[in-house]
Design an enzyme around this catalytic site. Sequence first.
Site, PDB file in Angstrom:
ATOM      1  N   GLU A 163       0.801  -1.231   0.000  1.00 39.27           N
ATOM      2  CA  GLU A 163       0.000   0.000   0.000  1.00 39.27           C
ATOM      3  C   GLU A 163       0.832   1.280   0.000  1.00 39.27           C
ATOM      4  OE1 GLU A 163      -2.865  -0.201   3.178  1.00 39.27           O
ATOM      5  OE2 GLU A 163      -4.009  -1.767   2.182  1.00 39.27           O
ATOM      6  N   GLU A 355      -5.108  -8.759   1.090  1.00 41.43           N
ATOM      7  CA  GLU A 355      -5.712  -8.459   2.394  1.00 41.43           C
ATOM      8  C   GLU A 355      -7.205  -8.274   2.229  1.00 41.43           C
ATOM      9  OE1 GLU A 355      -4.105  -5.179   4.699  1.00 41.43           O
ATOM     10  OE2 GLU A 355      -2.068  -5.729   4.117  1.00 41.43           O
TER      11      GLU A 355
HETATM   12  C1  BGC Z   1      -2.738  -2.499   6.066  1.00 45.49           C
HETATM   13  C2  BGC Z   1      -2.615  -3.290   7.343  1.00 45.49           C
HETATM   14  C3  BGC Z   1      -3.710  -2.861   8.315  1.00 45.49           C
HETATM   15  C4  BGC Z   1      -5.044  -3.168   7.677  1.00 45.49           C
HETATM   16  C5  BGC Z   1      -6.245  -2.892   8.550  1.00 45.49           C
HETATM   17  C6  BGC Z   1      -4.155  -2.294   5.587  1.00 45.49           C
HETATM   18  O1  BGC Z   1      -4.269  -1.000   5.125  1.00 45.49           O
HETATM   19  O2  BGC Z   1      -1.935  -3.055   5.057  1.00 45.49           O
HETATM   20  O3  BGC Z   1      -1.335  -3.125   7.864  1.00 45.49           O
HETATM   21  O4  BGC Z   1      -3.583  -3.460   9.552  1.00 45.49           O
HETATM   22  O5  BGC Z   1      -5.177  -2.406   6.513  1.00 45.49           O
HETATM   23  O6  BGC Z   1      -6.421  -1.548   8.812  1.00 45.49           O
END
Ligand code: BGC
Length: 453
Positions: A163, A355
Amino acid sequence: MTFSETFVWGAATASYQIEGAAREDGKGLSVWDMFCQKALTIWNNQSGDIACDHYHRYKEDVSLMKQIGLNAYRLSVSWPRVIPEGTGALNPKGVEFYDKLIDELLAVGISPYITLFHWDYPYELYGRGGWLNKDSPDWFAEYATVVVDKLSDRVKHWITFNEPQVFIDVGHRSGYHAPGDKLEFAQVLTAAHNVLLAHGKAVQVIRAHSRVESQAGLALAGIVRIPATESPEDVEAARQSMFSVRARNCWSNTWWAEPVFFGRYPEDGLALFGDDVPAIGDRDMKTICQPLDFFAVNIYSGSMTRAGKDGQPERVSFPVGQAMTTFQTPVRPEALYWGPRFFWERYNLPIIITENGMSNVDWVSLDGKVHDPQRIDYLNRYLLELKKAYKDDVQVLGYFQWSIMDNFEWREGYKERFGLIYVDFPTQKRILKDSAYWYKEVIASNGANLDKL
Ligand code: BGC
């Protein structure tokens, strides 16, 4: 209908959020170590000093991953743990930690996916100008060389950056994240350009130094627009909005993706940013635009868009009572349909969701278990949308839930719990939440049980 035989079911974390051991075994400090020391910055003045103590408990954590049945685990390497000053001397103990962790994972059949940079930038290098320094891409390439030389006999999948939108825009423009800078926009764009160069150089390193056939990508924060209806006009408006630069910040898909995949900055961004755009060296775009193997993207939500009267994209408000996570993220499962589909159609590379997940009000119930029905429902809904994209011929290679365990949620400290595994931070006891057992069945059935409800 299930996903393909080779579909990868995983979960993800990041070094600073779980490792702890922030000042141990020769590790250098990162901008996050320093940022957390500033009073009133992090919720309840917390920090990642201990976090999940994963540095010492990685064997237990890997065995829990095995219990859940993960095919893959996405972790990040802490640059200052490996090279305490960012460049130069290595820290053998830091290297050894990742070495052993990789062996532990492989011994139980879990493939490691390594992110080279998930925000814990060496503080020493920050003192030398950080991403504003013209040498910063080379510093990163040096670090990438060390990690790839050491681990690529066993690691096949690499993600250069996590990101960039967040650590550049939120870390250097609004100052809400480490290092907490509020730079002039021209400087922010210079830092962003250096990150893009660093990405390109790291991919070159991965290709040249890997000892097994490598797969490389970059994980963007997916900024997703969901068409308000499925009319061709609304779909087109959502697509247009998703692939445009509309504000003077680095919070877009295209400012990052077009140089990486097409070798040029987007025209609308160049016009909007004007004189703030840094001088672009003759060979820069060649360096940045390295062929990649997949399009990695983190997707948590999306906003609604429709075609306005003039045909231009127009934002549609969420309905009153919109479901929200505890982190106030709108629950919009369709983001996992439209995001992958639009990215696939535009960049033509197989998608990996690196993610997706939610923070929830998790606690240990009187029966000693952690019941998190909202998380199960959230994941079920989102994965059904991903499955729909898959059915519609969007090539999706894998899915990584965020996160395998509760951890240090940056500015929010330990307030937000995203894990499949509950961590009782004072005792470091781990408890598999109901969602972990549910995810185990999803993996075992290769997604067939998603349709059960
Ligand atoms: C990030 C993580 C973060 C997650 C939840 C993402 O933007 O890569 O490090 O914990 O979101 O907020």
